[in-house]
Design an enzyme around this catalytic site. Structure first.
Site, PDB file in Angstrom:
ATOM      1  N   SER A 200       0.495  -1.408   0.058  1.00 15.75           N
ATOM      2  CA  SER A 200      -0.464   0.146   0.301  1.00 15.75           C
ATOM      3  C   SER A 200       0.678   0.745   0.034  1.00 15.75           C
ATOM      4  O   SER A 200       1.831   1.486   0.427  1.00 15.75           O
ATOM      5  CB  SER A 200      -1.065  -0.076   1.719  1.00 15.75           C
TER       6      SER A 200
ATOM      7  N   TYR B 211      -2.765  -0.031  10.451  1.00 13.93           N
ATOM      8  CA  TYR B 211      -3.174  -0.546   9.166  1.00 13.93           C
ATOM      9  C   TYR B 211      -1.972   0.195   8.086  1.00 13.93           C
ATOM     10  O   TYR B 211      -1.097  -0.895   7.559  1.00 13.93           O
ATOM     11  CB  TYR B 211      -4.195  -0.430   8.061  1.00 13.93           C
TER      12      TYR B 211
END
Length: 233
Positions: A138, A150
């Site tokens: 990501s 996250y």
């Protein structure tokens, strides 16, 4: 077609994983997809017309026995393994200072341990084919944002990709980290809404994955960061 390439994709029943599976099937590859939801996998196979070259395997990407079983099942069915795509992931969409720790263990295990387990389970087969490991990371694994736990798991994936590359490159195995920005997928379901601004599609990220896989022999594309135009971070 028994010598056509074989890919195994975790979290392959929806979103980016499903988009990659479609692209590879269209290109004549054989594909195994895993996921925890048996019904979702069954619906995905039905949506595609239940092709013979698609194998669906129910299992948890964070459980080594499940991952090992998925690899063995793909090898038994197709006879080889050329690519693994560690796509399974989740987010709690909360912050490290104010969030609910109840969901963090599953997130860390799925996002960080899961890719490592897939690498460990598949590496012997990938050595034989001089194949490729694709890790779906990501942008959050490159750009810190306040309290984003996250994001911390995706920083771990960024590190795992390079650590793995340094070990497996001598065996002829390539490693590619695909780091998407904001993508319109079921990832946002637990968030409650899509984020503002323009989003990429799962198909656009799948194009990047397949492009990296199609590089000529001896070429190892290692890191691809893909953002929608207009995403500043």
């Amino acid at each position: 077609m028994t010598d056509s390439p074989v890919a195994l994709i975790t979290g392959g029943g929806s979103g980016i994983g499903a988009a990659v599976a479609r692209r590879l099937l269209d290109a004549g590859q054989r594909v195994a997809v895993t996921g925890r939801g048996e019904e979702r996998l069954r619906d995905f196979a039905k949506e595609l017309g239940e092709p013979e070259d698609l194998l669906t395997i129910t299992g948890n990407a964070a459980e080594y026995d499940d991952v090992r079983t998925a690899v063995d099942t793909a090898l038994t069915r197709f006879g080889r393994l050329d690519t693994v795509v560690a796509n399974a992931g989740l987010a709690t969409h909360d912050s490290v200072a104010e969030g609910d720790p109840a969901g963090w263990t599953e997130m860390v295990l799925t996002n960080v341990l899961g890719p490592a387990l897939l690498i460990r389970a598949a590496i012997d087969a990938l050595k034989e084919t001089r194949g490729r490991i694709v890790l779906v990371g990501s942008v959050a694994g490159f750009v810190p944002t306040p309290g984003n736990f996250y994001g911390a798991t995706k920083w771990a994936v960024t590190g795992l990709a390079e650590n793995t590359r340094r070990e497996v490159t001598e065996w002829g195995v390539g490693v590619t980290l695909i780091a998407p920005g904001r993508v319109e997928t079921p990832f946002w379901d637990s968030y409650g809404s899509l984020p503002p601004g323009r989003l990429l599609t799962a198909d656009q990220i799948a194009d990047s994955v397949v492009w990296a896989m199609r590089q000529p022999a001896g070429v190892d594309v290692n890191t691809v960061v893909v953002r929608p135009v207009g995403q500043p971070n």
